[in-house]
Scaffold this motif. Sequence first.
Motif, PDB file in Angstrom:
ATOM      1  N   VAL D  17      70.364  34.518  36.686  1.00 26.56           N
ATOM      2  CA  VAL D  17      70.877  33.781  37.847  1.00 26.56           C
ATOM      3  C   VAL D  17      72.374  33.542  37.689  1.00 26.56           C
ATOM      4  N   GLU D  18      72.771  33.134  36.502  1.00 25.12           N
ATOM      5  CA  GLU D  18      74.200  32.896  36.272  1.00 25.12           C
ATOM      6  C   GLU D  18      74.997  34.170  36.528  1.00 25.12           C
ATOM      7  N   TYR D  19      74.483  35.277  36.024  1.00 24.44           N
ATOM      8  CA  TYR D  19      75.179  36.550  36.167  1.00 24.44           C
ATOM      9  C   TYR D  19      75.347  36.906  37.659  1.00 24.44           C
ATOM     10  N   ARG D  20      74.256  36.716  38.390  1.00 17.89           N
ATOM     11  CA  ARG D  20      74.287  37.070  39.819  1.00 17.89           C
ATOM     12  C   ARG D  20      75.238  36.149  40.590  1.00 17.89           C
ATOM     13  N   LEU D  21      75.245  34.859  40.223  1.00 21.09           N
ATOM     14  CA  LEU D  21      76.147  33.911  40.885  1.00 21.09           C
ATOM     15  C   LEU D  21      77.600  34.280  40.606  1.00 21.09           C
ATOM     16  N   GLU D  22      77.862  34.648  39.376  1.00 15.62           N
ATOM     17  CA  GLU D  22      79.235  35.009  39.021  1.00 15.62           C
ATOM     18  C   GLU D  22      79.666  36.256  39.788  1.00 15.62           C
TER      19      GLU D  22
END
Lengths: 342, 342, 342, 342
Positions: D17-22
């Motif tokens: 999720v963090e990766y996608r948000l970034e």
Amino acid sequence: MIVVMRPGATAEDVKRVEYRLEELGFKTHPIYGQEKTVIGAIGDKKSLSSEAIITLPGVEKIVPIMRPYKRVGRELKQEKTIVQVGDVAIGGDEIVVMAGPCAVESMEQMLEAAQAVKKAGARILRGGAFKPRTSPYAFQGLEDEGLAYLVEARAVTGLPIVTEAVDPRDVALVARYADMILIGARNMQNFRLLKEVGMTGKPILLKRGLAATIEEWLMAAEYIMDAGNSQIVLCERGIRTYETATRNTVDLSAVPVVQENSHLPVIVDPSHGTGLWKLVTPMARAAVAVGADGLMVEVHPSPATALCDGPQSLNPENFAALMEEVEKIAIGMGKRVRDNRN
Amino acid sequence: MIVVMRPGATAEDVKRVEYRLEELGFKTHPIYGQEKTVIGAIGDKKSLSSEAIITLPGVEKIVPIMRPYKRVGRELKQEKTIVQVGDVAIGGDEIVVMAGPCAVESMEQMLEAAQAVKKAGARILRGGAFKPRTSPYAFQGLEDEGLAYLVEARAVTGLPIVTEAVDPRDVALVARYADMILIGARNMQNFRLLKEVGMTGKPILLKRGLAATIEEWLMAAEYIMDAGNSQIVLCERGIRTYETATRNTVDLSAVPVVQENSHLPVIVDPSHGTGLWKLVTPMARAAVAVGADGLMVEVHPSPATALCDGPQSLNPENFAALMEEVEKIAIGMGKRVRDNRN
Amino acid sequence: MIVVMRPGATAEDVKRVEYRLEELGFKTHPIYGQEKTVIGAIGDKKSLSSEAIITLPGVEKIVPIMRPYKRVGRELKQEKTIVQVGDVAIGGDEIVVMAGPCAVESMEQMLEAAQAVKKAGARILRGGAFKPRTSPYAFQGLEDEGLAYLVEARAVTGLPIVTEAVDPRDVALVARYADMILIGARNMQNFRLLKEVGMTGKPILLKRGLAATIEEWLMAAEYIMDAGNSQIVLCERGIRTYETATRNTVDLSAVPVVQENSHLPVIVDPSHGTGLWKLVTPMARAAVAVGADGLMVEVHPSPATALCDGPQSLNPENFAALMEEVEKIAIGMGKRVRDNRN
Amino acid sequence: MIVVMRPGATAEDVKRVEYRLEELGFKTHPIYGQEKTVIGAIGDKKSLSSEAIITLPGVEKIVPIMRPYKRVGRELKQEKTIVQVGDVAIGGDEIVVMAGPCAVESMEQMLEAAQAVKKAGARILRGGAFKPRTSPYAFQGLEDEGLAYLVEARAVTGLPIVTEAVDPRDVALVARYADMILIGARNMQNFRLLKEVGMTGKPILLKRGLAATIEEWLMAAEYIMDAGNSQIVLCERGIRTYETATRNTVDLSAVPVVQENSHLPVIVDPSHGTGLWKLVTPMARAAVAVGADGLMVEVHPSPATALCDGPQSLNPENFAALMEEVEKIAIGMGKRVRDNRN
């Protein structure tokens, strides 16, 4: 009652319905239109059993004509009911303000709240000793102890007290101490509780259920009157809608609708109605302007530490300001609020 | 819990909220955005008291993160609960059909209904002895006598019985005779009644309130579990909406929502849900297809003379047809209905 | 029309109403009950003007007897309408599945989606070129370019295409390319748009407004039929209620209610109806079981990157699984889905 | 935006999720609680595309933090907007009353109504030339001819006129004659119409949709502002609820909610809001007391013969009485109404 037949209904279908209606004690008056036949049915039988007519062949719908309530209606009693709570009369020219904390939390909190609301002009003190809460893990009220604090706050301020009963088994206890018994929204159709408070003879404050129609609300009052108690004040406290900006949607048009159809006084609770303290004062003004007989307002000495409904509670200063504003609207209505001042 | 600050909130406002949260036992994690600051608050304190944070200056809103229920949730108990009512298991591969009249009216009516529903494949017999009715003038049920007829019908057919309790004072009596206790929609938030049936150890059928959110419904079940009883079946029976073509609007999506969030079985009542007998069979099929664990259907030997809910009751032939249709859908779901055939 | 007089209405009040009704072209039939008089009024005048009778003294309420719709009703046309979209017939024994992305985003996305839904058995391809969006800052659709991609996807897969028109000025353009024109929920009462699509002769897919009654929805279809177009399929897509667990509440009972009152086919859109992809398959099964003539499902090659409605879109694998499950329910209904397999 | 992870979410789920948000341009701030992890995401990307994060494994829900509107919000513009319609200013200390018939029916009716409402103190004249009607068989308005009568009534009385546009193709015509353009409830989300009136530069009166949230209503205003027009007055006209005693339920709390969140003026239409002329005056008083900037009231010289909305129209005498009562409430609010008297 009007029975509407489907377009293709046969003469035999109509006969069958007429026969069944007559069996139930009605006189029938069929009217033959070009596409549909309707049958007027006159009689004083209970509507419930006759509803089953809808299951007969060829019937499209049943239209009830008579209102289901009798005692609460304007038809049998034209003049408005005045409900007396101690020395306070609800339903006359005074707009009666009931105020106090959602829940009784301590003697100190209760006395502080009571003195503050009295000073600002409230006429009746509210406070919950028995609390119906959505979560079993939330504070459920001090029960007997809470009643004792309320009684003490009454002794100190002279304000009559209104508090909730949530169980038929507690009604006698609550009736012993309270000047007025509150039936909360979640219990509006707790018919056993309604019957029980109907037998106490105490004034009852009956909140509208959170998804109750005005007719169902009046039928709940009918239960109490049917049990022998006509000292009922109705309380609009917001209904459930799709809007999420407020906790509930206050239906202020319910006030004149009730007043046209019933002789019972009706007040408004803008605290539960909106769920947000900033909206309480504007909605209190509007409630007075629409013609409500009173207000119920949550006031807490310290809303930020309240065990219940903090977000919708006013602190004493805001409540005093509310009273100032409400008074100006009351004057515009030819009514008064805070007559105990002076 | 996440506290969202208003755009204009000062550093001091943020500090004050953090301080208060820490006082309440939370650890705080502020995140500073370009326009708004949000404060994450970690801790296991009761959410209710912390809600009062919203009254602090600069606070825009509070967003709860934790679900308010524990015991009914999937988080503590992964596997589905099987509720055993006599020899019938609810929550497994069998779709359990409960059927019978709205109200117990007479021994004859009850026996006729019981034999008809058994013959068609129902596994549990329903019938109301205590009836909550909108009008005080409507038939209120046969009470003790009604329970006796139910017991007789059970003796004759072998079907376990489910019947409603409406007053905490009657729970012991109902529990003595019934195999499963029904909590009706109007009493879903009658918390004292919930606690009382929670103490019986009997299986409970908990109907959704007519304007209850799924979360409130699960919280009502939480009251029962918190009182020590985990034998709960939930029953979707339609919610109140603006649509008037049906008595209520059946919310079938509630079935998978409940199943994702709770381990409790959930059934559907298409009779109350629609209020119209013609819609009962299509909605019963849909309920099975959406994944419900069972159905509750009103069946009366003669709907046109029923004292209660005639318009939504099926006669025995229509109920038998419903069972045929429902069985075909059950096969498509890899489940079965009517395993007592053969 | 039935005019119900108030209990205290005088003989003169009744006369005045009768006189006014006769002036409006009605024949009147008064029925005198013990407490109330009701007046049956027979005639085929427009109901709207006669509603004003309610403002006359002594009138309590008006009860309409005739349904307001004519052309969409079962009364004038008994047999069910079959709507032909290319080689696909909607309203017969086949459950027609329409599928594709919420919005057309690129040629690649559209072709990938089209091939995936065709492979799984969808019969009609959906995709939005003109998108009505709550926010002016959200993606508003590729417009003409989007139509071109849809046409290309049709050429490649052979699937007829359904796409939305949102402005009367675009109807001619959309009608040139689309096989079926979608009227979205927000435009259900955009009467000018209804008239415009009514004049195209193209099949129309008319979604239910998000707070429309079934009667209002049928009246919207009446506008299209009145403009000369009877090729209409209705689409239930969830209504707005207080429940927040789902985006909307799918009213599946609307399907049999429509089928009883209208000859038009009706399908269900479980994607918009629930807003959550996990609920799409259970609600699709339920829609088939309740008797819907088809389904509309949002499918996106990569929901996590969708420009619109990602949370409610299925990926191709989940859509293929949906089709498998739906087929089993269709068999239980004596219907079929995916007849292009073989 | 806050992303709430499920209790069982793995470290890998959180990473994904963090990766996608970034990737979407957000900075992420994970907060690890005992049972759940939440991820704060800071950035100014459009929320719509990021919503798709909900489809990633382990994600429970997304909580938006930023309001979706910009231009209509108080955050960018603190001071209240004053909308000028001819010589009338809406949004200041005067409570502006707009009145007139639902539909323009004839020159005579229009002049009679205009003179009556002017005499009683109304400042703006309303009248519908283009009427959106639920039934295609109901009176649809006089269109161009109706506009001509409105213009004549303006010439005679000097009152500016407000009238509805229902089709983007008519906007230029309506803008040529009207002083203010009304967007009706059914067209609140007719985004093409909103854009078109946004380009006229004329003052716009934007009614709330009949099941629109306050946020959606403000987003509709945002469309108009985004098209370059900031002269917008909002109009609360009742929302759809389950209650049938009134045509709609007036949500008066929407007035202070709008005022807190937006700089735009907001008025109330008690005629459509209640649907019953007897309730118009009480609700008009309440609207003034809650803080509305004005009122819109239906007045017809002869409600019993009105072609549209007769049941909710006041006759001239009742309207004059309404103005008297409303003035007293306005005084209590420190405001004025009818300043053109004397």
